[in-house]
Design a protein around this motif. Sequence first.
Motif, PDB file in Angstrom:
ATOM      1  N   ALA A   1       0.853  -1.184   0.000  1.00 24.04           N
ATOM      2  CA  ALA A   1       0.000   0.000   0.000  1.00 24.04           C
ATOM      3  C   ALA A   1       0.893   1.240   0.000  1.00 24.04           C
ATOM      4  CB  ALA A   1      -0.933   0.040   1.206  1.00 24.04           C
TER       5      ALA A   1
ATOM      6  N   ARG B   1      -3.067   5.330 -13.423  1.00 23.86           N
ATOM      7  CA  ARG B   1      -3.471   3.986 -13.003  1.00 23.86           C
ATOM      8  C   ARG B   1      -2.852   3.654 -11.652  1.00 23.86           C
ATOM      9  NH1 ARG B   1      -1.777  -0.829 -16.867  1.00 23.86           N
ATOM     10  NH2 ARG B   1       0.275  -0.311 -16.033  1.00 23.86           N
ATOM     11  N   PHE B   2      -1.601   4.035 -11.476  1.00 24.45           N
ATOM     12  CA  PHE B   2      -0.931   3.796 -10.197  1.00 24.45           C
ATOM     13  C   PHE B   2      -1.685   4.473  -9.041  1.00 24.45           C
ATOM     14  CE2 PHE B   2       1.951   5.432  -6.920  1.00 24.45           C
ATOM     15  CZ  PHE B   2       2.509   4.251  -6.458  1.00 24.45           C
TER      16      PHE B   2
ATOM     17  N   HIS C   1      -4.731   5.538  -8.922  1.00 22.98           N
ATOM     18  CA  HIS C   1      -6.054   4.942  -8.749  1.00 22.98           C
ATOM     19  C   HIS C   1      -5.930   3.648  -7.942  1.00 22.98           C
ATOM     20  CE1 HIS C   1      -9.173   2.062 -10.377  1.00 22.98           C
ATOM     21  NE2 HIS C   1      -9.884   2.956  -9.729  1.00 22.98           N
ATOM     22  N   HIS C   2      -4.924   2.868  -8.258  1.00 21.22           N
ATOM     23  CA  HIS C   2      -4.705   1.597  -7.559  1.00 21.22           C
ATOM     24  C   HIS C   2      -4.366   1.829  -6.092  1.00 21.22           C
ATOM     25  CE1 HIS C   2      -2.325  -2.078  -6.474  1.00 21.22           C
ATOM     26  NE2 HIS C   2      -3.284  -2.654  -7.140  1.00 21.22           N
ATOM     27  N   GLU C   3      -3.727   2.956  -5.803  1.00 18.95           N
ATOM     28  CA  GLU C   3      -3.219   3.182  -4.452  1.00 18.95           C
ATOM     29  C   GLU C   3      -4.113   4.083  -3.590  1.00 18.95           C
ATOM     30  OE1 GLU C   3      -0.933   1.339  -3.412  1.00 18.95           O
ATOM     31  OE2 GLU C   3      -0.294   0.527  -5.332  1.00 18.95           O
ATOM     32  N   SER C   4      -5.169   4.604  -4.161  1.00 14.49           N
ATOM     33  CA  SER C   4      -6.076   5.445  -3.362  1.00 14.49           C
ATOM     34  C   SER C   4      -6.708   4.594  -2.271  1.00 14.49           C
ATOM     35  CB  SER C   4      -7.172   6.018  -4.270  1.00 14.49           C
ATOM     36  OG  SER C   4      -8.197   6.594  -3.478  1.00 14.49           O
ATOM     37  N   CYS C   5      -6.747   5.099  -1.053  1.00 13.39           N
ATOM     38  CA  CYS C   5      -7.314   4.289   0.030  1.00 13.39           C
ATOM     39  C   CYS C   5      -8.825   4.235  -0.065  1.00 13.39           C
ATOM     40  CB  CYS C   5      -6.872   4.814   1.399  1.00 13.39           C
ATOM     41  SG  CYS C   5      -7.811   6.226   2.013  1.00 13.39           S
TER      42      CYS C   5
ATOM     43  N   GLY D   1      -9.907   7.273 -10.438  1.00 13.14           N
ATOM     44  CA  GLY D   1     -10.395   6.282 -11.398  1.00 13.14           C
ATOM     45  C   GLY D   1     -10.918   6.942 -12.662  1.00 13.14           C
TER      46      GLY D   1
END
Lengths: 321, 450, 177
Positions: free
Chosen positions: B168, B348-349, B351-355, B366
Amino acid sequence: MSEDAKIKITIDGISTEVAPGTTILNAARMIGGDVVPPAMCYYSSLEGSGGKCRTCLVEVSKGSEKDPRPMPKLVVSCSTPVMDGMEVRNTTSARVLEARKGVVEFLLINHPLDCPVCDQAGECHLQDLAFEHGLSKTRYEFKRREFDKVDIGEYIKLHMTRCILCYRCVYTANQLTNGREHGVLKRGDAAEIGTFIEKNLNNDFIGNVIDVCPVGALTDKSFRFRSRVWYTKPMDAHCECTKCSGKVVLWMIGDEVARVTARKDAYGEVKDFICNECRFEKKEKTDWIVEGPRTISKHSVISANHYEREIPKHTILLNKA
Amino acid sequence: MTRKLLLENDHIEGIRTYDVYRKNGGYRSVEKALKTMSPDEVVEEVKKSGLRGRGGAGFPTGMKWSFLAKPDGVPRHLLCNADESEPGTFKDRYLMERIPHLLIEGMIVSSFALGANQSYIYIRGEYMYVLQILEKAIQEAYANGWLGKNILGSGYDLDLSVAPGAGAYICGEETALIESLEGERGNPRMKPPFPAVKGLWQRPTVVNNVETIAAVVPIINDGGDEYAKIGVGRSTGTKLISASGNINKPGVYEIELGVSVEDFLYSDQYCGGIKNGKKLKACVPGGSSVPVLPHFLVCKTATGTDRLMTYESLAEGGFETGSMLGSGGFIVYDEDQCMVKNTWNFARFYHHESCGQCSPCREGTGWMKKVLHNLELGKGKVEDIDLLWDIQSKIEGNTICPLGDAAAWPVAAAIRHFREEFEWHVNEPVLSQTRNFGLVSEKSFITQTV
Amino acid sequence: MEELKPNIQFPQELLDEVQRSVNMFPEGKQKSALLRVLHLAQAHWGYLSSDVMDYVARLLHIQPIEVYEVATFYSMYDTTPVGKVKLEVCRTGPCMIEGAEKIISYIEKQLGIKEGETTPDGLFTLKAVECLGACGYAPMLQAGEQYHEHLTEEKVDELIAMYRQKPLANYMGLKHD
């Protein structure tokens, strides 16, 4: 500073004095009216709530008497304490209105447009927020996020697709029940409220998650699809209850108790949470001492039906058809 | 000749082990601090050194330390942020893997300065093998009396442990790190209260980056004044730079702050120039969050002066024509790279890492990713570029933690400097799938008033 | 009280490791050991089933939902079965420009699976992941604790052959030879 000392705050040009430690939002609520920022996740009786939805962002144009510098970023009014001499701009700040419009749009891009079939319609905070601050057209061209509907016990339906992840129901379960069984799973825009494995949420106070939910994500299974809320007649009532205050609102259709909820204040917040027995089991008018019609803001759609007059049951049925 | 303070002994065989590290002057700063200095004197030296946080924000370390609340009877904690996850940054892993005792030494001196008796290194879970290297080194430090009770007979006690994350990026944000260390989801906390007042388990806490803590060792050994002599202005000392992308010599370099970007990029001592004789197209000088610079703003500022590897010079021109030193993740792009694709990749990174806690970041990251993907695939519209600009502007500054800004800035900078490349993707939907745009045209910023 | 699943139990050696993890934190703060204990559990059982997570909750005296919330937040935990060897290819920024996509397609071709899938024999899972902090040594992949950097097609072939022989790569966080 002594305990009854007051500090001064000015919001949109209106000044008031509040106790130290008061948040900007609560100071605004003391003033009332248009200066009050909307709040979708903050809930005064739930410790730790707030800060997430970002709808209550305001501009601090003067930090305090001591340090008059403005705050560079917009701040969340629900969690920012008032400083003496602070000046805040809510509806008078173009920056705030622009940011809020953005937040409303963010909350809506993945929210289904199913108000016509949603039980929360008429008492939905997101509906009100979108009406007051939103755009009339969406700029989002992608598939909306969808989840399957989940039964989380005999009382409550979880319709995750509508959830705005305010976390209120999680705090409610944490603070009102012993042994929370649902929570926030996954992360980012895949985050969802859930139990992970099938669970029957049946704690005595778990029904309160329905009342704290600002949208139609958690609804009362005994009331689902029975009636639009503005066709029911809210009556204040109480009973002797050993578990809770017993102070409720009965949502009547004719002489029938269609739904029981706790009493919400002007900001949609419950101060006296009620037990499941009062909410789900006592569905006879004779279970209750009826106090009289509940005062509903005349701006609310619920007041549209002039409920102070007795509405015969068959009329409602005709309207429904 | 460039001075090295952290990686000075990097080349020595076996420097990872206690014996070799100690033989080469290791743990001298602990002896000096615990035997001859008061905690406040250590803080004072760090203040004098001008050391600034090496994790990205660049906040003065001594000042951060002096904010630590010290209520009676409440334990305080020092946490080392080894959650290095910013794309383009890999210096902390290098340092911990090669010279673990340097970090441990820094942790002891820093914990002593802060009056912390229980300190933790929070390391990203993917670095599990580094965690094991650190744990072995910590065992050695305990065995040799540098950790535990009554260190060097000074009466000072310190326990040090390593705690792993589990994937994370957000846990590099200090309050998310604290949450994670408490065994929770990495949801950042709202501030105030700040960790200096209420951090780990609601106790006063300082969180510092690996490199920051390691830098305390030479500062105490040689004195803060000596450290401050290196560098330019408020950018003092040395900095580890992680160099990657289309260059001849990617890797971790310790530079004296103040080296010119041109020297860093083209000299054989560092990056060794662009690979395969290609032209420079763009550079992200401080990790994926910081604004990308087009080729003509990398080595020179908009006013034509040489750009230096310092906090100030990289930021010169603000976001209009400048960037940031950030975490020192120096990513270089040659003329064959597509900035639309790269921006989508970063989006994309994030978006993937947003809590997922706050709405602008949860929903906005996103949305940006999807719009960018359409543009990258040649399926976008010109209005999408303006829409993207609008989305990022509504995320920036409006979120709980800096991840929102970190997601917004790369998008904003890409549109600002590479708009013509974005438009080309719209206007040439077929061609843009097989060819690259090349360099964007040079703009004059001197006359522009924005 | 729900029934304990008898087959869900750490061996003594791992219980000692759990105890060591808990001891790193002050009394009453044992939840801080959760992330590490989940790594141990995943290394031991391959993935985190709800039974395993319930067991971890009991070990640390917390509610099962607290474990589910954490296990589903962090990207390294698998709550559904995966292959014995997880090949996690970094696809972010510098790795992308150095050809991560080509490496991913090559592994897809060699293993006959798509990204996100597991080979039918349960040996390999291929995942594209975000930045692993090896940008200067791109392209790269992580298999268990191991970083494999400067990847080429030949190197990928060697890795696949190696892990076919010794499929230990998923044992993150456990001491092993």
